[in-house]
Design a protein around this motif. Structure first.
Motif, PDB file in Angstrom:
ATOM      1  N   GLU A  75     -57.745  15.481  33.064  1.00 29.66           N
ATOM      2  CA  GLU A  75     -56.326  15.796  32.903  1.00 29.66           C
ATOM      3  C   GLU A  75     -56.049  17.270  33.223  1.00 29.66           C
ATOM      4  O   GLU A  75     -55.059  17.594  33.888  1.00 29.66           O
ATOM      5  N   ALA A  76     -56.915  18.167  32.756  1.00 34.38           N
ATOM      6  CA  ALA A  76     -56.750  19.600  33.043  1.00 34.38           C
ATOM      7  C   ALA A  76     -56.900  19.869  34.536  1.00 34.38           C
ATOM      8  O   ALA A  76     -56.157  20.678  35.106  1.00 34.38           O
ATOM      9  N   ILE A  78     -56.249  17.709  37.032  1.00 33.35           N
ATOM     10  CA  ILE A  78     -55.062  17.162  37.696  1.00 33.35           C
ATOM     11  C   ILE A  78     -53.859  18.078  37.487  1.00 33.35           C
ATOM     12  O   ILE A  78     -53.083  18.329  38.421  1.00 33.35           O
ATOM     13  N   GLU A  79     -53.706  18.617  36.285  1.00 34.66           N
ATOM     14  CA  GLU A  79     -52.595  19.527  35.996  1.00 34.66           C
ATOM     15  C   GLU A  79     -52.654  20.762  36.901  1.00 34.66           C
ATOM     16  O   GLU A  79     -51.644  21.175  37.474  1.00 34.66           O
ATOM     17  N   THR A  80     -53.848  21.328  37.065  1.00 30.48           N
ATOM     18  CA  THR A  80     -54.002  22.503  37.927  1.00 30.48           C
ATOM     19  C   THR A  80     -53.785  22.140  39.393  1.00 30.48           C
ATOM     20  O   THR A  80     -53.168  22.900  40.141  1.00 30.48           O
ATOM     21  N   GLN A  82     -51.774  19.935  40.504  1.00 24.89           N
ATOM     22  CA  GLN A  82     -50.327  19.817  40.674  1.00 24.89           C
ATOM     23  C   GLN A  82     -49.673  21.190  40.760  1.00 24.89           C
ATOM     24  O   GLN A  82     -48.744  21.392  41.550  1.00 24.89           O
ATOM     25  N   GLU A  83     -50.149  22.148  39.966  1.00 23.91           N
ATOM     26  CA  GLU A  83     -49.628  23.518  40.025  1.00 23.91           C
ATOM     27  C   GLU A  83     -49.867  24.122  41.407  1.00 23.91           C
ATOM     28  O   GLU A  83     -48.971  24.725  41.996  1.00 23.91           O
TER      29      GLU A  83
END
Length: 90
Positions: A75-76, A78-80, A82-83
């Motif tokens: 999850e971390a 994927i979040e990065t 996306q950023e």
């Protein structure tokens, strides 16, 4: 373009590849594998961590030029991802 990560600034100017992966331990051998590979075979190996690889290596070069960010969870990662993707949508 500069991505400001927790580990410092990362230039996106001469990036040739950007990809997420996992680092695994397979019977004492440490390897970087694709997220897709891990989805299929992850139960047979030990997950060490997730990585986001900023690869600056030019085609045909033998020496890898890359910056790697490590994550404890998918999850971390994927979040990065996306950023960072937002920089390329402008």
């Amino acid at each position: 373009m500069i991505y400001k990560s927790k580990e410092g600034d990362i230039s996106l100017e001469k990036l040739t590849r950007l990809y997420g992966a996992v680092v695994i331990d397979m019977q004492g051998e440490i390897a970087e594998m694709s997220l897709e590979w891990f989805d299929l075979y992850g139960d047979k190996v030990k997950l060490m961590h997730y990585v986001l690889v900023f690869d600056y290596t030019l085609p045909g070069e033998n020496v890898r030029d890359k910056k790697v960010l490590e994550f404890d969870t998918k999850e971390a990662l994927i979040e990065t991802m996306q950023e960072v993707a937002q920089f390329f949508q402008k």
